[in-house]
Design an enzyme around this catalytic site. Structure first.
Site, short mmCIF file in Angstrom:
data_model
loop_
_atom_site.label_atom_id
_atom_site.label_comp_id
_atom_site.label_asym_id
_atom_site.label_seq_id
_atom_site.Cartn_x
_atom_site.Cartn_y
_atom_site.Cartn_z
CE LYS A 265 -4.07 -1.78 2.46
NZ LYS A 265 -5.05 -1.54 1.40
NE ARG A 339 -11.01 -9.69 -2.15
CZ ARG A 339 -11.35 -8.81 -3.10
NH1 ARG A 339 -11.52 -9.20 -4.34
NH2 ARG A 339 -11.55 -7.55 -2.80
#
Ligand code: BES
Ligand code: ZN
Ligand code: ZN
Length: 488
Positions: A265, A339
């Site tokens: 990120k 996920r």
């Protein structure tokens, strides 16, 4: 702050500040024998959130706080929460040790005295929140006790529930706000074990990497591969006192820090990703509440917990991993890690627990913040009944929930070229939050399931007097407990 409950047939105990509430254009309802030193109370506007402090000339209170409720016809449960919270905040800023709140009647827009009690008690507790667990010398709170006076025993019963919900919310907020180096996966696990030790009806099992390997949780393990902190899978079980009316599972994303992994990120506000365990914190918070409230269901809490870091052993974009249900996944973006830990947790829940209903909560996608902002959680559900019940629970608690679509087309779009599935869809498909949900849908088989994307609501909501601001909101705890209350 200690909180206790009395009826309005009992005179208010001696206190520093007595909060009384007034509708716009109406006189505040003061307890018998309480008199203000000046006549100026007659000019109090009663506008929503208006505040005024008066010296008392007679009665057990030193000062009287008037709190505006707004127009009588506009009254909502949320306004009651905010008024109760404002009274607590005002007492603190007036450096009062003892506060009493006077709630003599059940407003027409409130279903019962119990609902009034729950709303004002949860808000009074939540309003005391301070994010100072990591300060060396936090200033001691001035407010030591609050007595809530309400109409009857029903109010007291509701207020006791509100107290438990408020405390569970504070517990969740503390977990959320904890920095990544203080709350690691192993700390999430010990927190859960502590919850279980505190209640006869709650038990806790914690899976270590070895157990995960045994079960074939390759997706969860792949996320943890780049971190020196080993992952944990927490499994809490709550058994009801009497006969169970059904079995539910709450699953929460417990990423204690999401650096993005090799798909790193950007640095700006990366620190926000200490909040990436908010789904897991909400599930633990629900068990904090379950320990104190009677719920006629068997409830399971499953929290996969990991860091997502870019070490030399980290999973690389393009790597293929195998989940517990045997499905292979091409990891095209290591930052879509929520996920991956959830898919193994869901497969575990389906296989080992076989619940009637699964509700997962996860700070899953930045896209849901774009779509819904910070005031509403996105909801995907396999049945309209579950969807509508969650929306209704959201309305009641003002932890708002909004339905989002998930088509078979979206499920198909998560099928991979190299492996069975891929963890991100193509960018021209759009609907980033739906893609995350669609990926998860491959792991729940035919169990009734809802996925709540709380990336927007977990922190950063507007100030609502009892919650809001830049820190963790504790979202999910009151929502889940309200859902259970309505289902029973
Ligand atoms: N934890 C983030 C989601 C997130 C982003 C939560 C911003 C709160 C605020 C999640 O793991 C993530 O990085 N998701 C990616 C998915 C993408 C790579 C498909 C995202 O949303 O950008
Ligand atoms: Zn991520
Ligand atoms: Zn994440």
């Amino acid at each position: 702050m200690k909180i206790s409950f009395k009826t309005t047939s009992q005179a208010p105990t001696t206190c520093d500040l007595l909060a009384c509430f007034a509708y716009e254009g109406k006189k505040p309802q003061l307890p018998a024998g309480v008199r203000l030193a000046s006549k100026a109370a007659g000019s109090f506007s009663g506008e929503f959130r208006a505040l005024r402090v008066h010296d008392a000339s007679a009665g057990p209170a030193e000062r009287v706080l008037l709190v505006g409720l707004g127009k009588k016809d506009d009254l909502t449960v949320e306004r009651l929460r905010r008024a109760a919270a404002l009274a607590v905040k005002q007492a603190e800023s007036e450096r009062c040790a003892k506060l009493a709140q006077w709630w003599p009647g059940v407003p027409a827009s409130v279903a019962s005295a119990a609902q009034l009690g729950t709303a004002v008690a949860e808000a009074a507790v939540m309003a005391t929140y301070r994010n100072d667990a990591h300060k060396s010398k936090p200033p001691a709170p001035k407010l030591k006790s609050t007595v809530l006076h309400g109409p009857d025993a029903d109010f007291r019963r509701g207020a006791k529930r509100g107290e438990a919900l408020g405390e569970a919310n504070l517990f969740t907020r503390d977990l959320q706000n904890a920095p990544g180096n203080k709350l690691r996966p192993r700390d999430m696990a010990t927190t859960a074990q502590r919850l279980a030790r505190g209640s006869e009806r709650i038990s806790c099992k914690v899976l270590t990497p070895a157990a995960m390997k045994e079960l074939g949780m390759g997706a969860l393990l792949s996320v943890a591969a780049g971190s020196s902190e080993p992952p944990r899978l927490i499994h809490l079980t709550y058994k009801p006192r009497g006969r169970s009316k059904g079995c539910l599972a709450f699953v929460g994303k417990g990423l204690t820090f999401d650096a993005g992994g090799i798909s790193l990120k950007p640095a700006a506000r990366m620190w926000d990703m200490k909040f990436d365990m908010s789904g897991g914190a909400a599930v633990l918070g629900a068990f904090h509440a379950l320990a104190k409230l009677d719920v006629p269901f068997e409830v399971h809490g499953v929290v996969p917990s990991s860091e997502n870091m870019p070490d030399a052993s980290a999973t690389k974009p393009g790597d293929v991993v195998t989940a517990m249900n045997g499905k292979t996944i091409e990891v095209l973006n290591t930052d879509a890690e929520g996920r991956l830990i959830l898919c193994d947790a869901l497969a575990y829940t389906v296989k080992k627990i076989k619940p009637d209903t699964i509700i997962d909560l996860a700070t899953l996608t930045g896209a849901v913040v774009m779509a819904l902002g910070h005031e509403l959680s996105g909801c995907f559900a396999t049945s309209t009944e579950l969807r509508d019940d969650l929306i209704a629970a959201g309305e009641a608690t003002q932890e708002l929930v909004w339905p989002l679509p998930l088509l078979d087309l979206h499920k198909d779009a998560m099928k991979g070229d190299t492996a069975d599935l891929k963890n991100i869809g193509s960018s021209d498909l759009g609907a980033g939050s739906t893609q995350g949900a669609a990926f998860l849908a491959h792991f729940v088989e035919d169990v009734e399931w809802a996925h709540l994307d709380i990336a927007g609501t977990a922190w950063g909501g507007r100030d609502r007097d009892y919650t809001g601001g830049s820190q963790g909101s504790g979202v999910g705890v009151r929502l889940l407990m309200e859902y259970l209350a309505r289902r029973s």
